[in-house]
Design a protein around this motif. Structure first.
Motif, mmCIF file in Angstrom:
data_model
loop_
_atom_site.group_PDB
_atom_site.id
_atom_site.type_symbol
_atom_site.label_atom_id
_atom_site.label_comp_id
_atom_site.label_asym_id
_atom_site.label_seq_id
_atom_site.Cartn_x
_atom_site.Cartn_y
_atom_site.Cartn_z
ATOM 1 N N GLU A 198 25.814 -8.924 26.878
ATOM 2 C CA GLU A 198 26.534 -7.907 26.121
ATOM 3 C C GLU A 198 26.758 -8.314 24.680
ATOM 4 O O GLU A 198 26.892 -7.468 23.798
ATOM 5 C CB GLU A 198 27.873 -7.614 26.808
ATOM 6 N N GLU A 203 21.965 -1.587 22.170
ATOM 7 C CA GLU A 203 22.386 -0.280 22.652
ATOM 8 C C GLU A 203 22.084 -0.197 24.137
ATOM 9 O O GLU A 203 21.220 -0.913 24.661
ATOM 10 C CB GLU A 203 21.632 0.827 21.898
ATOM 11 N N ASP A 204 22.811 0.696 24.834
ATOM 12 C CA ASP A 204 22.585 0.851 26.268
ATOM 13 C C ASP A 204 21.184 1.355 26.563
ATOM 14 O O ASP A 204 20.539 0.920 27.524
ATOM 15 C CB ASP A 204 23.617 1.819 26.859
ATOM 16 N N GLY A 207 18.570 -1.544 26.571
ATOM 17 C CA GLY A 207 18.623 -2.433 27.716
ATOM 18 C C GLY A 207 18.438 -3.893 27.329
ATOM 19 O O GLY A 207 17.675 -4.228 26.427
ATOM 20 N N THR A 221 22.275 -5.349 31.282
ATOM 21 C CA THR A 221 23.236 -4.406 30.732
ATOM 22 C C THR A 221 22.471 -3.335 29.984
ATOM 23 O O THR A 221 21.575 -3.641 29.195
ATOM 24 C CB THR A 221 24.250 -5.101 29.787
ATOM 25 N N PRO A 222 22.763 -2.042 30.317
ATOM 26 C CA PRO A 222 23.667 -1.573 31.366
ATOM 27 C C PRO A 222 22.978 -1.626 32.738
ATOM 28 O O PRO A 222 21.830 -2.018 32.847
ATOM 29 C CB PRO A 222 23.938 -0.128 30.948
#
Length: 570
Positions: A198, A203-204, A207, A221-222
């Motif tokens: 993290e 950004e989500d 990945g 994450t995520p």
């Protein structure tokens, strides 16, 4: 009315044709520049994710090295055949408190049977019961098959609940004959790995993931809860990219989430792990698209303005041509009526003159407007054709927690050279004696401090320099003779002083004379000599910040002399 002979459609639409040609040239140039900026934005995205994977490797490797040192200690002290041993259990209960990322420790014999109870850090609630036999676990089988081959094995994640689990880290225990006697395994909390991801995730949608080298998810994450422990050997990273290069950057659609990504992957140098960090092309090209939109609007306005001007020019030229044709036709038809033709021509000429005046006068206003607007556009966008990519600051990462002594040393190391600390005249004799007095119990040997000349330095740093050099001289003493330390000085050319700290201690092999001045480098085990590996690096930085030089002359068993130069005080 007819167009003048030899002047067809090309002449009729000359202004608009020239405007269109100019628009095509400008458009082609803009398209080329836009393509170049897009390529530069993608290259910047490649560099960003590549840098973040290197940062992730550093921090994960640091954490694993810390746990590996714990396992080294455990396999050296634990004999599965004699386990459990209450005093060692208590010892490791306390030791685990210093490893917040470790959930538990188990001792397993050569048959895979769990020995004793699960060792938990002090104050941590118990876990779900572990199986009594672990012979079927992949890490046990690997270590049993080759107990000498691998220092630490990273096992398949063990799930304890939705999104909860641990990653087994195991080492083989050898008996006195070097045979396989069992293993010691610790459970690394997968949440600690996710926390490290993290800190570098962009950004989500992009990945960020940590894989074992066989494509097993250790953290992501995520979607950490969904992907933990799953295997994806058919991912483009493992199927296409890693076989070509162990580290690099690729562009593809992610199997885990279906996003079009720029993905950096990095195979760890010390462990069978692969770090993967992605960012979507939408994010990387966001600023480029905004710039493209703005420039598109500006170019559209310019194109419309050019076409309007060209149309007005063609219209004016067409009217002039038609009027001239009408006058010529009238002249041929009314040649015999000179007076009427003269009057008619005069009227026509007057009308033409009036029209020309009005047209040339009234067209100045829109022309000035368009010209001013074009100048405004030029001033506003001049120099802004290069990429305007926002910088993504993601390097605010802290490593694993260090012991308080290490933190203090690193803090002191980082403060060397601070502009707030101004050098001045230092009483070298007084500072050396104060540093010696601060050593307390270490100062058990004989220390002779000669007459030392004043130098120019930061007093607190010179004190720290003597404290470290004298402390090392007394700490690394020989067991065969009492410690004797001498501090002396001599004046060299060009206003410099050379000081020396000489001892009769254990000495240093010449091959390590450079290594000892690097931060966190140690030549002895902590069990033999305490320390953090920062002291000599700190000394070197203090001396070099003053413009001097620090070096050592030593041989094993013959003691050491540390020389350093500092500016002499006037």
């Amino acid at each position: 009315m007819v167009a003048p002979q030899g002047r067809g459609l090309v002449w009729r639409y000359k202004g608009r044709i020239v405007a269109l040609v100019l628009a095509v040239v400008l458009g082609a140039n803009w398209a080329w520049q836009t393509t170049e900026r897009r390529a530069q934005a993608l290259a910047e995205g490649d560099r960003l994710v590549g840098s973040l994977t290197r940062s992730l490797e550093y921090h994960v490797t640091s954490s694993l090295r810390s746990v590996s040192s714990l396992l080294d200690e455990a396999v050296n002290r634990i004999d599965p055949a004699q386990w459990p041993q209450p005093h060692l259990e208590s010892w490791f209960h306390a030791r685990l408190a210093g490893y917040p990322e470790v959930r538990a420790m188990l001792v397993v014999d050569a048959e895979g049977n769990r020995k004793g109870e699960v060792i938990l850090p002090n104050g941590r609630p118990p876990l779900e019961p572990s199986p009594e036999n672990m012979a079927g676990r992949d890490f046990f089988q690997k270590l049993k098959a080759d107990p000498h081959g691998t220092a630490m094995v990273i096992g398949t994640p063990i799930l304890r609940g939705p999104g909860e689990g641990c990653v087994p880290l195991a080492r083989a225990v050898l008996d006195a004959e070097g045979g396989f006697a069992g293993i010691v395994v610790v459970g690394l909390d997968s949440a600690s790995l996710r926390a490290k991801l993290e800190t570098v995730a962009i950004e989500d949608a992009g990945g960020t993931a940590l894989f074992r080298s066989d494509a097993t998810f250790l953290a992501r994450t995520p979607g950490h809860e969904r992907w933990l422990g799953k295997v994806m050997p058919d991912s483009p990273v493992f199927r296409e990219l890693i076989p070509q290069a162990s580290s690099g950057v690729g562009h593809f659609i992610g199997r885990a989430d279906g996003n079009d990504k720029i993905v950096a992957y990095r195979t760890f140098a010390d462990y069978p792990l692969v770090a993967v960090i992605g960012v979507t092309e939408n994010t990387v090209l966001h600023d480029w698209r905004e710039q493209l939109f703005k420039e598109g609007i500006a170019n559209a306005v310019v194109l419309v303005a050019l076409l309007v001007l060209a149309t007005l020019y063609d219209w004016r030229a067409e009217v002039s041509r038609r009027l001239m044709a009408e006058l010529e036709q009238s002249h041929r038809e009314l040649a015999h009526q000179v007076e009427e033709r003269t009057a008619y021509l005069a009227a026509s000429n007057a009308e033409l003159a009036q029209f020309t005046f009005i047209a040339s006068h009234d067209l100045q206003e829109p022309l000035r407007s368009v010209s001013s607007f074009l100048q405004l556009l030029e001033r506003r966008y001049k120099g802004q054709l290069g990429p305007d990519a926002d910088e993504y600051i993601a390097f605010a990462v802290n490593g694993a927690k260090r012991m308080s002594t290490l933190l203090n040393d690193v803090l002191a190391y980082s403060q060397i050279g601070s502009p707030n600390l101004l050098p001045g005249r230092c009483d070298t004799n007084a500072l050396a004696r104060e540093a010696l007095a601060s050593l307390g119990d270490l100062a058990g040997g004989e220390v002779r401090i000669g007459e030392l000349p004043a130098v120019v330095a930061v007093p607190s740093q010179l004190y720290c320099l003597f404290q470290n050099l004298l402390g090392n001289a007394l700490k690394y003493r020989s067991q065969e003779r009492p410690a004797v330390v001498a501090v002396g000085a001599s004046v060299v050319e060009d206003g410099w002083v050379r000081l020396a700290v000489t001892d009769n201690g254990v000495g240093i092999d010449p091959q390590y004379h450079e290594r000892i001045f690097k931060i966190f480098q140690r030549l002895h085990r902590r069990e033999d000599f305490a320390g953090t590996g920062v002291g000599l690096a700190l000394c070197k930085k203090i001396v070099e910040s003053a413009g001097g030089r620090l070096w050592v002359e030593s041989r094993p068993g013959e003691g050491s002399t540390f020389y350093f130069t500092l500016p002499a005080a006037d």
